[in-house]
Write an enzyme that holds these catalytic residues in place. Structure first.
Site, PDB file in Angstrom:
ATOM      1  N   TRP A   9      39.220  38.736  37.060  1.00  0.00           N
ATOM      2  CA  TRP A   9      39.472  37.484  36.320  1.00  0.00           C
ATOM      3  C   TRP A   9      39.082  36.253  37.125  1.00  0.00           C
ATOM      4  O   TRP A   9      39.102  35.141  36.607  1.00  0.00           O
ATOM      5  CB  TRP A   9      40.946  37.404  35.911  1.00  0.00           C
ATOM      6  CG  TRP A   9      41.376  38.419  34.884  1.00  0.00           C
ATOM      7  CD1 TRP A   9      40.634  39.465  34.387  1.00  0.00           C
ATOM      8  CD2 TRP A   9      42.651  38.507  34.224  1.00  0.00           C
ATOM      9  NE1 TRP A   9      41.368  40.180  33.463  1.00  0.00           N
ATOM     10  CE2 TRP A   9      42.612  39.616  33.343  1.00  0.00           C
ATOM     11  CE3 TRP A   9      43.827  37.756  34.292  1.00  0.00           C
ATOM     12  CZ2 TRP A   9      43.698  39.985  32.538  1.00  0.00           C
ATOM     13  CZ3 TRP A   9      44.918  38.131  33.497  1.00  0.00           C
ATOM     14  CH2 TRP A   9      44.847  39.220  32.632  1.00  0.00           C
ATOM     15  N   HIS A  96      33.904  40.437  47.921  1.00  0.00           N
ATOM     16  CA  HIS A  96      33.112  39.935  46.792  1.00  0.00           C
ATOM     17  C   HIS A  96      32.132  38.873  47.302  1.00  0.00           C
ATOM     18  O   HIS A  96      32.450  38.118  48.217  1.00  0.00           O
ATOM     19  CB  HIS A  96      34.051  39.344  45.727  1.00  0.00           C
ATOM     20  CG  HIS A  96      33.353  39.039  44.445  1.00  0.00           C
ATOM     21  ND1 HIS A  96      32.554  37.933  44.280  1.00  0.00           N
ATOM     22  CD2 HIS A  96      33.304  39.716  43.268  1.00  0.00           C
ATOM     23  CE1 HIS A  96      32.051  37.942  43.057  1.00  0.00           C
ATOM     24  NE2 HIS A  96      32.492  39.016  42.420  1.00  0.00           N
ATOM     25  N   GLU A  98      31.332  36.129  46.166  1.00  0.00           N
ATOM     26  CA  GLU A  98      31.846  34.751  46.102  1.00  0.00           C
ATOM     27  C   GLU A  98      32.738  34.439  47.289  1.00  0.00           C
ATOM     28  O   GLU A  98      32.886  33.276  47.669  1.00  0.00           O
ATOM     29  CB  GLU A  98      32.567  34.533  44.759  1.00  0.00           C
ATOM     30  CG  GLU A  98      31.556  34.453  43.619  1.00  0.00           C
ATOM     31  CD  GLU A  98      32.103  34.805  42.250  1.00  0.00           C
ATOM     32  OE1 GLU A  98      33.327  34.924  42.086  1.00  0.00           O
ATOM     33  OE2 GLU A  98      31.269  34.979  41.330  1.00  0.00           O
ATOM     34  N   SER A 211      27.145  40.787  35.265  1.00  0.00           N
ATOM     35  CA  SER A 211      26.759  40.557  33.864  1.00  0.00           C
ATOM     36  C   SER A 211      26.897  41.803  32.990  1.00  0.00           C
ATOM     37  O   SER A 211      26.085  42.018  32.089  1.00  0.00           O
ATOM     38  CB  SER A 211      25.338  39.987  33.781  1.00  0.00           C
ATOM     39  OG  SER A 211      25.285  38.700  34.375  1.00  0.00           O
ATOM     40  N   GLY A 233      33.060  37.760  33.754  1.00  0.00           N
ATOM     41  CA  GLY A 233      33.216  36.910  32.568  1.00  0.00           C
ATOM     42  C   GLY A 233      33.728  37.644  31.342  1.00  0.00           C
ATOM     43  O   GLY A 233      34.636  37.148  30.651  1.00  0.00           O
TER      44      GLY A 233
END
Ligand code: PGA
Length: 248
Positions: A9, A96, A98, A211, A233
């Site tokens: 999330w 991750h 990010e 994705s 997402g």
């Protein structure tokens, strides 16, 4: 073996939204959860207790998105693996991209976090993946192999650790690698794990992330090399996440 469909999330969801999403997933999960797929959601730290309460007695597992390498101590603003375990988490996403880019996390730090997660009884999901520049330079296999070698602790396989292949250029972009590219990288990762851990590695679960959507999930999850998906997402929309699970 059922595939693992994990929702990341990220930094989304105030408590009411997180509870509503968890409730919708719990209601919709029964036809797929545990049969077609194992379901996991990884909300932000602040929503873990709320989501954990909603998901209690459901087949959907709870996970977190990061932890500190130390079990406790003077680390202002950090959250430890035992704290996550205490809230009912079974899994934790580590390394991750990010966090590797946004927080400068090195492979060595990820490895220390993996060890800490395992010591606390959590199953680590360790993310690896090349940038677009690295793929364009033909370096994707070298990059992923190096990340894999340096990010996993020695007890990773015995603890049933999971690797997620997430090409950085596919995250949040709507772009995905071809089926051949995914299969090749998963085979490389599997071979790397087998070489390092041997029989102790069993049949490790290797997820694909980047994705994954309802319209591409079936073709990605049909690849025998792919043990599941790490979904960003699309995990924020209950119907989409459940559709991905149903495609497993
Ligand atoms: P995405 O994110 O599905 O939004 O591309 C995947 C991830 O970062 O784990």
């Amino acid at each position: 073996m059922a595939k693992l469909i994990a929702g990341n999330w990220k930094m989304h969801g105030l408590s009411a939204e997180a509870a509503a999403l968890a409730s919708a997933l719990k209601e919709g999960a029964s036809p797929v959860a545990g049969v077609r797929a194992e379901l996991l959601v990884c909300p932000p730290f602040t929503a873990l207790a709320t989501v954990g309460a909603v998901l209690r007695d459901s087949p959907i597992a709870l996970g977190a998105q990061d932890c500190h390498p130390a079990p406790s101590g003077a680390h202002t603003g950090d959250v430890s693996a035992p704290m996550l375990k205490d809230l009912g988490a079974r899994f934790v996403i580590l390394g991750h991209s990010e966090r590797r880019t946004g927080h400068g996390e090195s492979d060595a730090l990820v490895r220390a976090k993996v060890a800490s997660a395992i010591a606390a009884g959590l199953i680590p999901i360790v993310c690896v993946g090349e940038s677009l520049a690295e793929r364009e330079a033909g370096r994707e296999e070298a990059v992923v192999s190096a990340q894999l070698a340096a990010s996993l602790s020695d007890d990773f396989a015995a603890a049933c650790g999971t690797v997620a292949y997430e090409p950085v250029w596919a995250i949040g972009t709507g772009r995905t690698p071809t089926a051949q590219q995914i299969a090749a990288m998963h085979a490389l990762i599997r071979a790397g794990l087998a070489a390092r851990f041997g029989a102790a590695g069993g049949d490790p679960l290797i997820l694909y992330g980047g994705s994954v959507k309802p319209d591409n999930a079936a073709s990605i999850l049909a690849l025998p090399e792919v043990g599941g998906a790490l979904v960003g997402g699309a995990s924020l929309v209950a119907a989409d996440f459940l559709a991905i699970a149903a495609a497993a």
